[in-house]
Design an enzyme around this catalytic site. Structure first.
Site, short mmCIF file in Angstrom:
data_model
loop_
_atom_site.label_atom_id
_atom_site.label_comp_id
_atom_site.label_asym_id
_atom_site.label_seq_id
_atom_site.Cartn_x
_atom_site.Cartn_y
_atom_site.Cartn_z
N ASP A 149 -48.55 -38.26 22.36
CA ASP A 149 -49.19 -36.97 22.14
C ASP A 149 -50.65 -36.97 22.58
O ASP A 149 -51.14 -36.01 23.18
CB ASP A 149 -49.09 -36.58 20.67
CG ASP A 149 -47.76 -35.92 20.33
OD1 ASP A 149 -46.79 -36.15 21.08
OD2 ASP A 149 -47.69 -35.19 19.33
N ASN A 172 -43.90 -32.95 24.12
CA ASN A 172 -43.50 -32.34 22.86
C ASN A 172 -44.67 -32.39 21.87
O ASN A 172 -44.47 -32.49 20.67
CB ASN A 172 -42.28 -33.06 22.28
CG ASN A 172 -41.52 -32.21 21.27
OD1 ASN A 172 -41.76 -31.01 21.15
ND2 ASN A 172 -40.60 -32.83 20.55
N ASP A 179 -45.10 -33.31 6.67
CA ASP A 179 -44.68 -34.49 7.45
C ASP A 179 -44.32 -35.66 6.53
O ASP A 179 -43.28 -36.29 6.69
CB ASP A 179 -45.79 -34.90 8.41
CG ASP A 179 -45.91 -33.94 9.59
OD1 ASP A 179 -44.95 -33.19 9.84
OD2 ASP A 179 -46.97 -33.94 10.25
N GLU A 196 -40.48 -31.17 15.74
CA GLU A 196 -39.94 -31.82 16.93
C GLU A 196 -38.43 -31.63 17.06
O GLU A 196 -37.87 -31.67 18.15
CB GLU A 196 -40.29 -33.32 16.91
CG GLU A 196 -41.71 -33.65 17.30
CD GLU A 196 -42.73 -33.44 16.21
OE1 GLU A 196 -43.87 -33.90 16.39
OE2 GLU A 196 -42.43 -32.80 15.18
N HIS A 205 -40.06 -38.84 16.29
CA HIS A 205 -40.65 -40.09 15.82
C HIS A 205 -40.49 -40.28 14.32
O HIS A 205 -40.25 -41.39 13.85
CB HIS A 205 -42.13 -40.14 16.21
CG HIS A 205 -42.93 -38.96 15.73
ND1 HIS A 205 -44.17 -39.10 15.15
CD2 HIS A 205 -42.69 -37.62 15.73
CE1 HIS A 205 -44.65 -37.91 14.82
NE2 HIS A 205 -43.76 -37.00 15.16
N ARG A 206 -40.62 -39.22 13.56
CA ARG A 206 -40.57 -39.37 12.10
C ARG A 206 -39.15 -39.67 11.62
O ARG A 206 -38.98 -40.35 10.59
CB ARG A 206 -41.16 -38.14 11.42
CG ARG A 206 -42.60 -37.92 11.82
CD ARG A 206 -43.42 -37.20 10.78
NE ARG A 206 -44.76 -36.95 11.30
CZ ARG A 206 -45.74 -37.86 11.34
NH1 ARG A 206 -45.54 -39.07 10.88
NH2 ARG A 206 -46.93 -37.54 11.83
N LYS A 210 -44.61 -41.49 20.18
CA LYS A 210 -45.32 -40.21 20.02
C LYS A 210 -46.55 -40.38 19.14
O LYS A 210 -47.60 -39.78 19.41
CB LYS A 210 -44.37 -39.18 19.43
CG LYS A 210 -44.97 -37.79 19.22
CD LYS A 210 -43.93 -36.84 18.67
CE LYS A 210 -44.51 -35.48 18.35
NZ LYS A 210 -44.93 -34.74 19.55
#
Length: 644
Positions: free
Chosen positions: A49, A93, A317, A345, A389-390, A415
């Site tokens: 990012d 993204n 998040d 995402e 990614h999470r 990311k």
């Protein structure tokens, strides 16, 4: 890598230095670019990012340099709108780059095209575009209305007055407007329509803008007034805090896996709202300590976390981490007010529900909530990550439930946290494995059983699995040349081990699989790639706390390559044949010494020459030649290796 296999873990403890915050990194880069003067940014996050933001700024005429291979950058600000008036930008993204750049470019008087990956083109931006159009911005959708990609054209901006923007989809829309409005040079008020979600992220934006000399007047979370005549000016040096969202995975690991796990780079003085994840863990019973620049988490005294029902709108998040943490709670858990997950995402509510079900949880999902009921025992699974990614980082925590887990597309963590899995490995302890490999009749089965008993570990006699396949094939009339048929048998084999006995279904076949016919058959099926693949996962399922002793011919090379102790146990063919002869005679079975010796020599040759996992001593395995040893000496040798 297409996937990453994480072994079952015993627990977690240690320290982690966090990478820089993505939210702070990209906000700081944009503010430094728009400011007067040069800004030194320390500890900038190295991630996809941030790379997209850096590439975009350079394309827009912003000069920046990196200090060698460090995470320190110097940005020479342009002191207002971007000087390059035409650009075609690809932003992947990266929402923290796409939304703020859209606003800044709309007020820069040029022609720009912004695009991203397919998922970015599914993430809404209409509320931001509507807000910008209210002051005269000329922005067109080149795909679906309300979504990227975008075409921005020069326009006469009508400065001042009131701009209204919705706050219930993404706080990034308000962030983007606030950061861009100083480019107009006149006083402007932004009014939020509806409830503002993710308020702590707006707090980050306001704090950073103030560091660059622009103080926004805030009336609650509904009205924000930008004073006229303000310009961004460099503060000189900006230190990027560690990422509080990334801290959540390690703090959860400490709360689940015993701890203590300390994260460094965020603490009570942090400007990030996600530090409040620690408060949520405390409500679950975790023991939390905190300093100005660190947070530490331990498991509750009783080790089991409490079930929860929480409004998590303020930490969207980090709330994802709580969804997986719910697997370790003592009852059903509810995560509320998380509608923003739908436009991240991926559709994180749907994705999280799908993957939690794979590991055995019962899950109910709604427009803005998840209910998670933990299973009695976690189920090994391959987790799809949806280029998010999470998702990848959250589901690594499943391995703390004495459960192996496969993370598909692990590189998606680039990311925000490219080294995540390395750092996770540094603070976690895998269930230990002692891998004992060697040729047939070398005594590894006896030694393995004795070592397992001495350590209190589980024991895996992998050779029995191949013998069971051979026995089942003979009974079912499946030829040893029928590789697909044998693989199907192996995949559905009702095998279990109990109290030193081997069972096929409910039948004790301990002696039946030791006949010469079964032994010869086992050697034949063991060279077949499809059979070995079918049995691979089954063998790995024996790895449970407190540990495993696994014996066979490819335990250390293929099945458990990460085994902490690897032994290659062998003896001369003559010694092994003599032992096998004595065993058979003691059981009252017929035996011929000459044929036993030839059979072992033939089997050794086949095992060494097979194309799949040939029998060989690995460089990291200790050689144990038992030709002149008794069992006690061999067991002592292995135990000494384990304990050292």
């Amino acid at each position: 890598m297409d996937f990453l296999d994480l072994p079952p873990l015993l627990g977690a403890s240690g320290r982690v230095r966090l990478p820089g915050s993505k939210s702070i990194s990209n906000r700081t880069l944009l503010l430094a670019a728009l400011a007067e003067g040069e800004t030194d940014i320390r500890d900038l996050l190295a991630s996809d990012d941030v790379e997209r933001m850096l590439e975009a700024l350079r394309a827009l005429g912003v000069e920046w340099t990196r200090d060698g291979e460090s995470d320190n950058y110097r940005v020479r600000g342009v002191g207002g709108p971007f000087p390059v008036k035409a650009a075609d930008l690809f932003l992947g993204n990266a929402g923290t780059a796409f939304r703020p750049l859209t606003a800044a470019l709309a007020l820069s008087g040029g022609e720009y095209r912004l695009s991203g990956v397919p998922r970015m083109h599914e993430r809404p931006i209409g509320d931001l575009v509507d807000g910008l159009r209210q002051i005269g911005a000329d922005i067109c959708y080149t795909g679906n209305d309300g979504f990227p990609p975008l075409h921005i054209r020069p326009a006469a901006i009508r400065s001042g007055g009131v701009v209204r923007v919705r706050g219930d989809v993404s706080s990034q829309f308000l962030t983007a407007l606030l950061m861009a409005l100083p480019l107009t040079g006149v006083a402007t008020t932004v009014e939020v329509v509806g409830e503002l979600i993710s308020k702590p992220y707006i707090g980050i934006t306001l704090d950073l803008m103030a560091r660059f000399g622009v103080v926004v007047q805030r009336e609650g979370w509904e009205r924000f007034t930008m004073p006229g005549g303000v310009r961004y000016r460099t503060p000189g040096v900006v230190f990027v805090e560690g990422d509080a969202s990334s801290a959540s995975y390690f703090l959860a690991a400490g709360a689940i896996g015993g701890g203590p796990v300390r994260v460094e780079g965020v603490g009570r003085s942090s400007i990030q709202g996600d530090v409040r994840f620690a408060e949520a863990l405390r409500q679950l019973g975790a023991r939390i300590d905190m300093g100005d620049n660190w947070i530490e988490a331990r498991a509750p005294e009783g080790r089991r976390l409490k079930a929860f029902d929480l409004d998590l709108n303020h930490i969207p998040d980090a709330a994802m981490t709580l969804a997986v943490t719910a697997l370790f709670a003592d009852g059903p858990c509810r995560l509320r007010n998380i509608a923003s997950w739908r436009v991240k995402e991926t559709d994180r509510i749907a994705a999280m529900a799908n993957e939690l079900r794979k590991v055995g949880a019962a899950v109910k999902e709604g427009a803005d909530y998840l209910c998670v009921t933990p299973p009695a025992r976690l189920v090994p699974a391959a987790i799809d990550t949806y280029d998010d990614h999470r998702m990848a980082m959250c589901f690594s925590l499943v391995s703390l439930g004495d459960c192996r887990v496969r993370i598909n597309d692990p590189k998606c963590v680039n990311k925000t946290f490219p080294t995540y899995f390395e750092r996770f490995g540094e603070v976690t302890r895998p269930v230990p494995v002692v891998a004992i490999d060697g040729p047939s009749a070398s005594g590894k089965g006896t030694v393995a059983a004795r070592v397992a008993e001495a350590l209190g570990y589980h024991c895996l006699d992998s050779g029995s699995l191949y013998r069971l396949v051979a026995l089942a094939a003979m009974r079912a009339g499946v030829s040893f040349d029928d590789e697909p048929g044998l693989a199907r048998l192996a995949a559905t084999l009702p095998a279990r081990f109990a109290e030193g006995r081997v069972f096929l279904g409910e039948e004790d076949v301990t002696d039946a699989i030791r006949t010469e016919e079964a032994s010869v058959g086992a050697s034949k099926v063991a060279v077949l790639a499809e059979v070995r693949a079918a049995l691979l996962d089954r063998q790995r399922e024996y790895r449970h706390a407190p540990g495993l002793v696994a014996e066979g011919r490819d335990m250390g090379s293929v099945v458990f390559p990460d085994a902490g102790t690897k032994i290659f146990l062998t003896a001369t063919a003559q010694a092994r044949a003599t032992r096998r002869y004595k065993q058979l005679i003691e059981k009252g079975m017929a035996a011929n010494m000459k044929s036993l010796l030839k059979d072992l020599q033939d089997r050794d040759a086949r095992d060494a020459a097979r194309p799949v996992a040939p029998l060989q001593k690995l460089p990291d395995a200790a050689l144990l030649d038992t030709t002149e040893m008794d069992v006690e000496q061999a067991v002592g040798f292995v135990l000494d290796r384990v304990r050292s």
